[in-house]
Design an enzyme around this catalytic site. Structure first.
Site, PDB file in Angstrom:
ATOM      1  N   HIS A  82       1.557 -29.737  20.723  1.00 53.90           N
ATOM      2  CA  HIS A  82       2.731 -29.340  21.518  1.00 53.90           C
ATOM      3  C   HIS A  82       2.586 -27.855  21.853  1.00 53.90           C
ATOM      4  CE1 HIS A  82       4.949 -33.100  20.877  1.00 53.90           C
ATOM      5  NE2 HIS A  82       4.383 -33.098  19.682  1.00 53.90           N
TER       6      HIS A  82
ATOM      7  N   ARG B 169       4.581 -26.390  24.216  1.00 51.59           N
ATOM      8  CA  ARG B 169       5.956 -25.925  24.506  1.00 51.59           C
ATOM      9  C   ARG B 169       6.155 -25.286  25.879  1.00 51.59           C
ATOM     10  NH1 ARG B 169       7.697 -29.299  20.953  1.00 51.59           N
ATOM     11  NH2 ARG B 169       7.693 -28.646  18.786  1.00 51.59           N
TER      12      ARG B 169
ATOM     13  N   ASP C  58       5.765 -39.048  23.579  1.00 57.92           N
ATOM     14  CA  ASP C  58       5.851 -38.561  22.199  1.00 57.92           C
ATOM     15  C   ASP C  58       7.075 -37.684  21.960  1.00 57.92           C
ATOM     16  OD1 ASP C  58       4.760 -38.136  19.501  1.00 57.92           O
ATOM     17  OD2 ASP C  58       4.707 -36.063  20.157  1.00 57.92           O
TER      18      ASP C  58
ATOM     19  N   HIS D 230       4.527 -43.171  20.277  1.00 58.88           N
ATOM     20  CA  HIS D 230       5.273 -42.614  19.140  1.00 58.88           C
ATOM     21  C   HIS D 230       6.080 -43.784  18.576  1.00 58.88           C
ATOM     22  CE1 HIS D 230       8.046 -39.413  17.301  1.00 58.88           C
ATOM     23  NE2 HIS D 230       8.646 -40.567  17.059  1.00 58.88           N
TER      24      HIS D 230
ATOM     25  N   HIS E 234       0.316 -40.317  15.226  1.00 59.68           N
ATOM     26  CA  HIS E 234       0.722 -39.961  13.853  1.00 59.68           C
ATOM     27  C   HIS E 234       1.205 -41.122  12.986  1.00 59.68           C
ATOM     28  CE1 HIS E 234       4.452 -39.912  16.074  1.00 59.68           C
ATOM     29  NE2 HIS E 234       4.311 -38.681  16.518  1.00 59.68           N
TER      30      HIS E 234
ATOM     31  N   ASN F 264       8.659 -35.457  12.051  1.00 65.06           N
ATOM     32  CA  ASN F 264       8.808 -36.826  12.523  1.00 65.06           C
ATOM     33  C   ASN F 264       7.446 -37.354  12.963  1.00 65.06           C
ATOM     34  OD1 ASN F 264       9.655 -39.222  13.493  1.00 65.06           O
ATOM     35  ND2 ASN F 264      10.857 -38.421  15.187  1.00 65.06           N
TER      36      ASN F 264
ATOM     37  N   ASP G 250      -0.475 -32.848  15.704  1.00 67.03           N
ATOM     38  CA  ASP G 250       0.954 -32.863  16.022  1.00 67.03           C
ATOM     39  C   ASP G 250       1.538 -31.457  15.839  1.00 67.03           C
ATOM     40  OD1 ASP G 250       3.454 -33.658  16.810  1.00 67.03           O
ATOM     41  OD2 ASP G 250       3.904 -34.863  15.031  1.00 67.03           O
TER      42      ASP G 250
ATOM     43  N   HIS H 229       8.057 -24.165  16.156  1.00 72.97           N
ATOM     44  CA  HIS H 229       9.501 -23.929  16.317  1.00 72.97           C
ATOM     45  C   HIS H 229       9.811 -22.491  15.921  1.00 72.97           C
ATOM     46  CE1 HIS H 229      10.610 -28.048  17.125  1.00 72.97           C
ATOM     47  NE2 HIS H 229       9.954 -28.460  16.059  1.00 72.97           N
TER      48      HIS H 229
END
Lengths: 428, 325
Positions: free
Chosen positions: A58, A60, A150, A177, A230, A276, A303, A307
């Protein structure tokens, strides 16, 4: 100087050899190669791997540049030994059009730290209702081959069926996902002994397993290819194993954190462990390791989910799900798979480079370390031992579950088509 | 004693008995003409309620005031989970104001634990109920009530609940009261049985130190205390059980069922009761039902906890000082 001689590297963990790079390609691999006219990198018994490929990152950008940008994310990737990453589609706006995937692709080119291959959304806005323009994304400059919602599950069986069928036209793959949404309403952690005690909403293993079971059957029915993101439970391993034995074209990935961490850590209520799918039990962890070793699980994918601090520095229920992973993935794999004897370095090269590149149909990556191949390489000091210090991360975010934990191995050099992106552990 | 009271599971048997014994001393204050001790004079306690709970807040407030603490009530309902950083910011604001203890109620399981362990705040933290996790002072007041009724008030001093058979009935899955009680009652030596439809028993319950039964009638004759748990009406829409009537028939406590309990056995309820569904008026209003005592005991227990956590190293009433004029 366009020539680089990597001297004395254990290629795929084997006997020490020299690797001569000329321009973007490997010119020769062998013992006692001449260093004439070449810059020498003393590898001194370090392990040389093909540049790592992450099928699940990710970045972002666009939309959450406070968490990560394509530039910071690819710098993190280079630090972790990656030469290519697949960028997930759950950005703002969602990567569900040719325009957005081309933007991400272009930002990757500009960053120069690793190749960025965008993943396109399966459905418009990840809403699960209407197929996104999969063909247009494939035909765009980004050449998208992997599609995923995802973050959300394509839970409507008809939409999933149509997506699987549709991408056959251009050899694409749908990466699912697997999370049955009704079974995971209010879910905060793995449902089991620990959730019962902590009073946190349970995310049952069956919510993952039931979707995987459905999707492998759908893939079989329409003769398509499905990839499971995942995978996290022992039961999921059994289903994928069964599907493969039946000849169904399914591949699966496991994250480093699901190979190491368990839901016991949630007792700390520290949201750094909130992810997750959630951290599962010891039994699941051992099953995942075994499945990665025997090839039931095809690859390791990070994954990587950055954040900002404030999204984790709060009470558990309010916290965002996800962990950063690009810069620690190889260390965790060395710790859980190599040092346990489950996988050798050639196996690591397969699970973290060759096979993810093959699943994502990414040319020029995941190739053998051999003359004539693109010089995408990663040099690892496998003897290194040290505590993880997120302060040194290249990623814009610091939400690692390994802070202060001792992990082995350190990527010292990364080469992207013969160009150094990481030198002595520092970004070039 | 630990510095914070987050979970009933954190208490040792001796901690718990000390709190119960201290609460007996505190209970005597309620019988005095001036229901006040100077123990926490000059100390500030904040009741930080992110979730509505008038009963629990008033109980804490009464306890704090009887100990002469200065009380700040902070109601922050609704602002918590939607904007997580507010817990941290609020905590630091309170810290800056020199609060000596924080009583926190929160809809998120683990919020008090985070508050106590994240370095956001130095003051002792008392969990007044967090999500579906814990409500330790409720368990303590329940245990206090049981000890008084089943062992005897003064005869109970120093005693635990060894061998007592306690049955908890109802929505265990969503109940912080059940989690707290199972832990504490086990620590105090009681044998606990949970009775509920299988949909309202958490996956993973098998590791809890208790028995689980789906059949209330078979458990009642062997129970010294039967604690009914609150069933929220919204659970019915989530298919936890078919209808209110069916739940009531299988798991409600009415006069007939109460008659199957041993004569000395008591009926408990953390309140508020849903009369007619989980408990009939006949049972709720009977002498065997301790709901009102539980409320009174709650104040004594909370006084004891505050007193002990805020530095009470000696028994509260051995050398009672008179109120300064």
């Amino acid at each position: 100087m366009s020539k680089i001689l990597i001297r004395g590297a254990k290629v795929l963990g084997g006997a020490p050899q020299d690797v001569l790079i000329d321009g973007e390609f490997i010119e020769a691999v062998g013992a006692g190669l001449s260093a004439e006219g070449a810059e020498v990198v003393e590898a001194d018994g370090k392990v040389l791997l093909p540049g790592l490929v992450d099928l699940h990152t990710h970045l972002r950008e666009p939309g959450r540049e406070d968490s990560e940008t394509v530039l910071t994310g690819t710098r993190a990737a280079a630090s972790g030994g990656y030469t290519a990453v697949f960028a997930m589609a759950n950005t703002f706006p969602v990567a569900d059009t040719a325009g957005v995937v081309e933007q991400v692709y272009r930002l990757g080119k500009e960053s120069g730290y690793c190749d960025v291959q965008p993943i396109g959304a399966v459905t418009v806005g990840l809403a699960g209702k209407k197929l996104a323009e999969l063909g247009a994304m494939h035909e765009s400059a980004a050449g998208v081959t992997v599609f995923s919602d995802d973050g959300k599950c394509v839970d409507d069986a008809v939409i999933m069926r149509r997506a699987l069928e549709y991408v056959k036209a251009f050899g694409g793959v749908v990466a699912q996902h697997a999370q049955e949404p009704r079974l995971t309403e209010g879910a905060q952690m793995n449902e089991g002994v620990v959730s019962a005690e902590l009073g946190l909403g349970g995310w049952p293993a069956v919510a993952e397993e039931s979707i995987i079971a459905r999707d492998v059957l759908l893939a079989e029915h329409v003769g398509s290819r499905v990839h499971i993101c995942h995978l996290s439970t022992a039961g999921s391993v059994e289903i994928v194993r069964w599907a493969k034995s039946r000849g169904i074209d399914v591949t699966a990935e496991v994250t480093p954190h699901h190979l190491l961490l368990t839901d016991e850590l949630v007792r700390s209520y520290n949201p750094v462990y909130k992810v997750n799918p959630p951290l599962r039990t010891e039994r699941d962890v051992l099953a995942l390791r075994e499945a990665l070793a025997d090839g039931t699980i095809d690859i390791v994918a990070t994954d990587h989910a950055p954040h900002p601090h404030e999204d984790k520095d709060c009470e558990w229920a309010a916290a965002a799900m996800g962990m950063v992973g690009l810069e620690t993935a190889l260390s965790v794999v060395q710790h859980t798979m190599v040092e346990t004897g489950l996988l050798d370095w050639a196996g690591v090269a397969d699970r973290m480079s060759a096979t993810p590149a093959r699943i994502g149909q990414l040319a020029g990556h995941g190739r053998p370390v051999a003359a004539g191949e693109p010089a995408n390489l990663t040099l690892v000091d496998s003897a290194y031992r040290g505590e993880v210090d997120p302060a040194g991360f290249a990623s814009r975010s610091r939400n690692t579950p390994y802070e202060g934990r001792e992990l082995p191995g350190r990527v010292t050099h990364t080469f992207l088509r013969g160009r150094k992106t990481l030198v002595d552990g520092k970004l070039a | 004693m630990k510095r914070h009271l987050i979970s009933a599971a954190d208490l040792t048997r001796d901690d718990a008995v000390l709190i119960l014994d201290t609460a007996e001393e505190m209970a005597r204050v309620a019988d005095r003409p001036i229901k006040k001790l100077p123990a926490l004079r000059g100390r500030t306690v904040c009741n930080l309620f992110f979730e509505d709970s008038t009963r629990t807040r008033i109980s804490f407030e009464a306890a704090e005031k009887r100990l002469s603490a200065d009380v700040i009530n902070f109601a922050a309902k609704g602002s918590s989970v939607s904007k997580g950083e507010s817990l941290k910011d609020t905590a630091q604001t309170l810290e800056a104001m020199g609060v000596d203890a924080v009583v926190i109620r929160h809809s998120a399981s683990g919020a008090p634990y985070r508050l106590a362990t994240s370095g956001w705040i130095d003051a002792p933290v008392i969990n007044a109920g967090d999500g579906t996790h814990q409500h330790p002072t409720q368990a303590l007041l329940d245990a206090f009530t049981m000890r008084r009724r089943l062992v005897g008030p003064d005869a109970g001093l120093g005693q635990d609940l060894a061998g007592k058979r306690i049955t908890l009935v109802g929505d265990v899955l969503h109940s912080r009261v059940a989690r707290s009680n199972v832990a504490l009652l086990h620590t105090l030596g009681a044998e606990v049985t949970l009775v509920a439809p299988p949909t309202l028993v958490p996956v993973g319950v098998e590791t809890w130190p208790c028995e689980v039964s789906y059949d209330l009638d078979s458990v009642l004759p062997k129970s010294d205390a039967v604690m009914m748990l609150r069933v929220q009406r919204e659970r019915m829409n989530a298919a936890f059980f078919p209808t209110e009537r069916e739940y009531s028939r299988r798991y409600g406590l009415d006069g007939d069922r109460m008659a199957r309990m041993p004569e000395h056995a008591i009926v408990m309820h953390p309140g508020p009761m849903v009369r007619g569904m989980e408990i009939t008026a006949e049972v709720a209003d009977s002498d065997r039902c301790t709901v009102v005592e539980q409320v009174a005991n709650g104040v004594s227990i909370r006084m004891a906890v505050l007193y002990l956590l805020l530095g009470g190293n000696e028994p509260a009433l051995t050398n009672p000082r008179t109120e300064e004029k």
